[in-house]
Design an enzyme around this catalytic site. Structure first.
Site, PDB file in Angstrom:
ATOM      1  N   GLY A 234       0.841  -1.193   0.000  1.00  0.00           N
ATOM      2  CA  GLY A 234       0.000   0.000   0.000  1.00  0.00           C
ATOM      3  C   GLY A 234       0.874   1.239   0.000  1.00  0.00           C
ATOM      4  N   SER A 235       0.307   2.330   0.453  1.00  0.00           N
ATOM      5  CA  SER A 235       1.032   3.601   0.380  1.00  0.00           C
ATOM      6  C   SER A 235       2.148   3.658   1.421  1.00  0.00           C
ATOM      7  CB  SER A 235       0.055   4.752   0.606  1.00  0.00           C
ATOM      8  OG  SER A 235      -0.473   4.655   1.903  1.00  0.00           O
ATOM      9  N   GLU A 254       5.593  -3.384   0.874  1.00  0.00           N
ATOM     10  CA  GLU A 254       5.682  -3.026  -0.552  1.00  0.00           C
ATOM     11  C   GLU A 254       4.949  -1.706  -0.696  1.00  0.00           C
ATOM     12  OE1 GLU A 254       7.306  -4.692  -2.814  1.00  0.00           O
ATOM     13  OE2 GLU A 254       7.688  -6.577  -1.784  1.00  0.00           O
ATOM     14  N   CYS A 288       2.241   0.519  -8.851  1.00  0.00           N
ATOM     15  CA  CYS A 288       3.403   1.030  -8.126  1.00  0.00           C
ATOM     16  C   CYS A 288       4.621   1.140  -9.037  1.00  0.00           C
ATOM     17  CB  CYS A 288       3.695   0.149  -6.924  1.00  0.00           C
ATOM     18  SG  CYS A 288       3.734  -1.585  -7.383  1.00  0.00           S
TER      19      CYS A 288
HETATM   20  P1  NAP Z   1      -3.394   2.439   1.222  1.00  0.00           P
HETATM   21  O1  NAP Z   1      -4.374   3.534   1.337  1.00  0.00           O
HETATM   22  O2  NAP Z   1      -2.142   2.522   1.973  1.00  0.00           O
HETATM   23  O3  NAP Z   1      -4.212   1.108   1.591  1.00  0.00           O
HETATM   24  C1  NAP Z   1      -3.630  -0.158   1.479  1.00  0.00           C
HETATM   25  C2  NAP Z   1      -4.306  -1.101   2.455  1.00  0.00           C
HETATM   26  O4  NAP Z   1      -4.017  -0.656   3.797  1.00  0.00           O
HETATM   27  C3  NAP Z   1      -5.824  -1.121   2.347  1.00  0.00           C
HETATM   28  O5  NAP Z   1      -6.312  -2.411   2.606  1.00  0.00           O
HETATM   29  C4  NAP Z   1      -6.232  -0.168   3.461  1.00  0.00           C
HETATM   30  O6  NAP Z   1      -7.554  -0.370   3.916  1.00  0.00           O
HETATM   31  C5  NAP Z   1      -5.228  -0.534   4.508  1.00  0.00           C
HETATM   32  N1  NAP Z   1      -5.060   0.468   5.567  1.00  0.00           N
HETATM   33  C6  NAP Z   1      -5.422   1.777   5.559  1.00  0.00           C
HETATM   34  N2  NAP Z   1      -5.069   2.353   6.732  1.00  0.00           N
HETATM   35  C7  NAP Z   1      -4.478   1.398   7.485  1.00  0.00           C
HETATM   36  C8  NAP Z   1      -3.904   1.362   8.789  1.00  0.00           C
HETATM   37  N3  NAP Z   1      -3.857   2.446   9.577  1.00  0.00           N
HETATM   38  N4  NAP Z   1      -3.391   0.199   9.237  1.00  0.00           N
HETATM   39  C9  NAP Z   1      -3.415  -0.908   8.467  1.00  0.00           C
HETATM   40  N5  NAP Z   1      -3.962  -0.931   7.224  1.00  0.00           N
HETATM   41  C10 NAP Z   1      -4.477   0.205   6.737  1.00  0.00           C
HETATM   42  O7  NAP Z   1      -2.997   2.193  -0.314  1.00  0.00           O
HETATM   43  P2  NAP Z   1      -3.954   2.146  -1.585  1.00  0.00           P
HETATM   44  O8  NAP Z   1      -4.388   3.522  -1.907  1.00  0.00           O
HETATM   45  O9  NAP Z   1      -4.991   1.089  -1.405  1.00  0.00           O
HETATM   46  O10 NAP Z   1      -2.932   1.605  -2.686  1.00  0.00           O
HETATM   47  C11 NAP Z   1      -2.106   2.427  -3.421  1.00  0.00           C
HETATM   48  C12 NAP Z   1      -0.706   2.408  -2.872  1.00  0.00           C
HETATM   49  O11 NAP Z   1      -0.192   1.089  -2.863  1.00  0.00           O
HETATM   50  C13 NAP Z   1       0.256   3.197  -3.724  1.00  0.00           C
HETATM   51  O12 NAP Z   1       1.074   3.970  -2.891  1.00  0.00           O
HETATM   52  C14 NAP Z   1       1.068   2.123  -4.446  1.00  0.00           C
HETATM   53  O13 NAP Z   1       2.343   2.523  -4.879  1.00  0.00           O
HETATM   54  C15 NAP Z   1       1.124   1.077  -3.412  1.00  0.00           C
HETATM   55  N6  NAP Z   1       1.440  -0.204  -4.034  1.00  0.00           N
HETATM   56  C16 NAP Z   1       2.715  -0.696  -3.894  1.00  0.00           C
HETATM   57  C17 NAP Z   1       3.059  -1.891  -4.522  1.00  0.00           C
HETATM   58  C18 NAP Z   1       4.443  -2.460  -4.409  1.00  0.00           C
HETATM   59  O14 NAP Z   1       4.634  -3.618  -4.783  1.00  0.00           O
HETATM   60  N7  NAP Z   1       5.425  -1.712  -3.924  1.00  0.00           N
HETATM   61  C19 NAP Z   1       2.100  -2.581  -5.273  1.00  0.00           C
HETATM   62  C20 NAP Z   1       0.824  -2.027  -5.392  1.00  0.00           C
HETATM   63  C21 NAP Z   1       0.503  -0.843  -4.756  1.00  0.00           C
HETATM   64  P3  NAP Z   1      -8.764   0.532   3.324  1.00  0.00           P
HETATM   65  O15 NAP Z   1      -8.818   0.258   1.863  1.00  0.00           O
HETATM   66  O16 NAP Z   1      -9.931   0.008   4.069  1.00  0.00           O
HETATM   67  O17 NAP Z   1      -8.414   1.957   3.631  1.00  0.00           O
END
Ligand code: NAP
Length: 482
Positions: A234-235, A254, A288
């Site tokens: 995630g982010s 990641e 990503c």
């Molecule tokens: P995100 O907002 O960080 O959410 C990712 C996951 O974390 C979701 O299931 C989210 O739940 C959960 N989450 C949110 N707040 C949390 C907390 N306080 N504690 C634990 N979990 C929590 O990311 P996104 O917007 O879904 O995804 C986009 C990001 O992922 C981008 O930054 C991208 O670069 C990154 N990404 C990285 C890779 C890699 O391989 N490096 C691959 C794909 C994506 P909710 O949805 O319920 O908020």
């Protein structure tokens, strides 16, 4: 559609409503229609899932590796049989085109099979203890690998099948139990995948799924000492929070990126432009490893833009369900507004839009932005949208400084016809994966994959992931001195 989408939480092998009874709809970002309904988990459900996972971990670690692989192979066959239904749901809840969704789900069977195989390869090392001066000759030493126990897997919205399987499949293959928290916007694909593993014969409690808001569920999930391993994609902001709360346990992160591509003057400009016209816009740029920045030599910059712009302008944006659409929506209309605003802000700092950048609901038309200041937010901050920022660098030193000049380090690409340029790129560019004559947007699911710097910790790819989902014990047999 022959498959029923589960609409409850998976706890202890049963589909159960949230303790509070709360549920919420999952809507298509394209037209707002309700794709499915899911339970909204709360604290009692987190506790129930963790208890079930502790019991599941005990059962599964006692299951021999060949029997675990049999379950994985059955799951692989089942997911292939259900691929079209899963792809339809994935496209509808995520907004990516049905072609992209079929491509993503089409990888699922092999992913599960490859992970299952790696779960049978938990080799250890023998230790040359006689090299320990004086005291090692009468001893034998070796390492054994064992599952961590309870794994918490938290996944983002952008690849609802691929990224769930990059965690769940190696964790299960290695003998762990898993509590999965999929993204709130795309939980339905995860529930369908969980059903696949249940139908393949996974014992009760070995896989749990909690749907609901990560911000509310996350702290309790990641800080619990009974959880031995967290695998998060995630982010970077969420990753930092998780790292700060996790305490002493294994952690794979990641995270975000702003991936660069360097086009050297000796590159095949047409080939580089064609690759960037793909690598910046797949999944509406919500990858990503999407190309966010292209760094060109001033001598070839105009030719590169002339080759790139018509290719990007030709990308067909439309209904994700239509076979003719090449690009669908972003995950929400508010994400599309954020991306649009970032593009507009760059133009106010002097960059120029060569094509695209128009906002319409949850879509942003594919954009090429030229003359982007490498220090500007459009270059520095992860965009996660369908736009590529093009800038120039006068020599290799300046190009490397730009490529490395963000906090991230996930993927990078370099286009050159000179092997020396390629070797220098591999040595100089700070990225977890480097592609020569291609963009970062390429991944084989078996390869080691993960970021440097703020892009993360640890590697996925099944051999690496299985290693990260296990712990090594060192064993010493003490003979009598002779
Ligand atoms: P995100 O907002 O960080 O959410 C990712 C996951 O974390 C979701 O299931 C989210 O739940 C959960 N989450 C949110 N707040 C949390 C907390 N306080 N504690 C634990 N979990 C929590 O990311 P996104 O917007 O879904 O995804 C986009 C990001 O992922 C981008 O930054 C991208 O670069 C990154 N990404 C990285 C890779 C890699 O391989 N490096 C691959 C794909 C994506 P909710 O949805 O319920 O908020």
């Amino acid at each position: 559609m022959n498959t029923t989408i589960p609409d409850r939480l998976l706890i202890a092998g049963e589909w159960a409503p949230a303790a509070s009874g709360a549920s919420e709809p999952v809507r298509s970002p394209w037209d707002g229609h309700v794709v499915g309904e899911v339970a909204v988990a709360g604290a009692p459900d987190v506790e129930a899932a963790r208890r079930a996972a502790e019991r599941g971990a005990t059962v599964w670690r006692e299951t021999p590796a060949f029997a675990r692989m049999d379950v994985m192979n059955r799951a692989a066959a089942l997911v292939e049989g259900r691929a079209e239904d899963i792809a339809q749901v994935l496209s509808a809840e995520n907004g990516k085109t049905i072609t992209e969704a079929r491509g993503e789900v089409g990888r699922a069977g092999d992913m599960i099979r490859l992970a299952g195989y790696e779960g049978t390869q938990l080799y250890g090392d023998t230790l040359p203890l006689d090299a320990n001066r004086g005291t090692g000759r009468d001893k034998l030493g070796f390492t054994v690998r064992q599952p961590c126990g309870v794994v918490v897997a938290i996944t983002p919205f952008n690849y609802p099948s691929l990224l769930v399987l990059h965690k769940v499949a190696p964790a299960l293959a290695a003998g762990n139990s898993v509590v999965l928290k999929p993204a709130r916007t795309t939980p339905l694909t995860a529930l369908l995948l969980a059903q696949v593993f249940l139908d393949a014969g996974l014992p009760e409690g070995v896989l749990g799924v909690l749907t609901g808001p990560g911000a509310a569920l996350g702290d309790a999930l990641v800080s619990d000492p009974r959880v031995r391993k967290i695998s998060f994609t995630g982010s970077t902001a969420t990753g930092r929070r998780i790292a700060s709360l996790a305490g002493v346990k294994k952690l794979s992160l990641e995270l975000g990126a702003s991936c660069p591509v360097v086009v050297l003057p000796d590159a095949d400009i047409e080939a580089a432009a064609a690759a960037v016209a793909l690598g910046g816009y797949v999944n509406a740029g919500q990858v990503c490893i999407s190309v966010q920045r292209v760094i060109t030599h001033p001598r070839i910059s105009a030719d590169f833009l002339d080759a790139l712009v018509p290719k990007v302008a030709a990308i067909q944006v439309g209904d994700p369900g239509a076979a003719t659409s090449q690009m669908g929506t972003l995950i929400t209309a508010s994400e599309a507004s954020r991306v649009h605003a970032a593009i507009q802000a760059a133009t106010e700092e002097g960059a120029s839009i060569r094509t695209g950048g128009a906002l319409d609901g949850a879509t942003v038309s594919p954009a090429v932005i030229a003359g982007v200041d490498p220090r500007s937010p459009l270059a520095q901050e992860e965009l996660f949208g369908p736009a590529v920022a093009v800038s120039t660098a006068a020599d290799w030193t300046a190009a490397v400084a730009q490529a490395n000049g963000t906090g991230y380090g996930l993927g990078a690409g370099i286009f050159t016809s000179d092997v020396s340029g390629a070797v220098r790129a591999v040595r100089d560019i700070d990225a977890g994966v480097i592609h020569i004559n291609w963009t970062p947007l390429w991944r084989a699911d078996l390869m080691p994959y993960g970021g440097l710097k703020a892009s993360g910790i640890g590697k996925e790819g099944f051999r690496s992931a299985v290693e990260e989902m296990t712990e090594a014990k060192t064993v010493i047999l003490h003979g009598r001195p002779w």
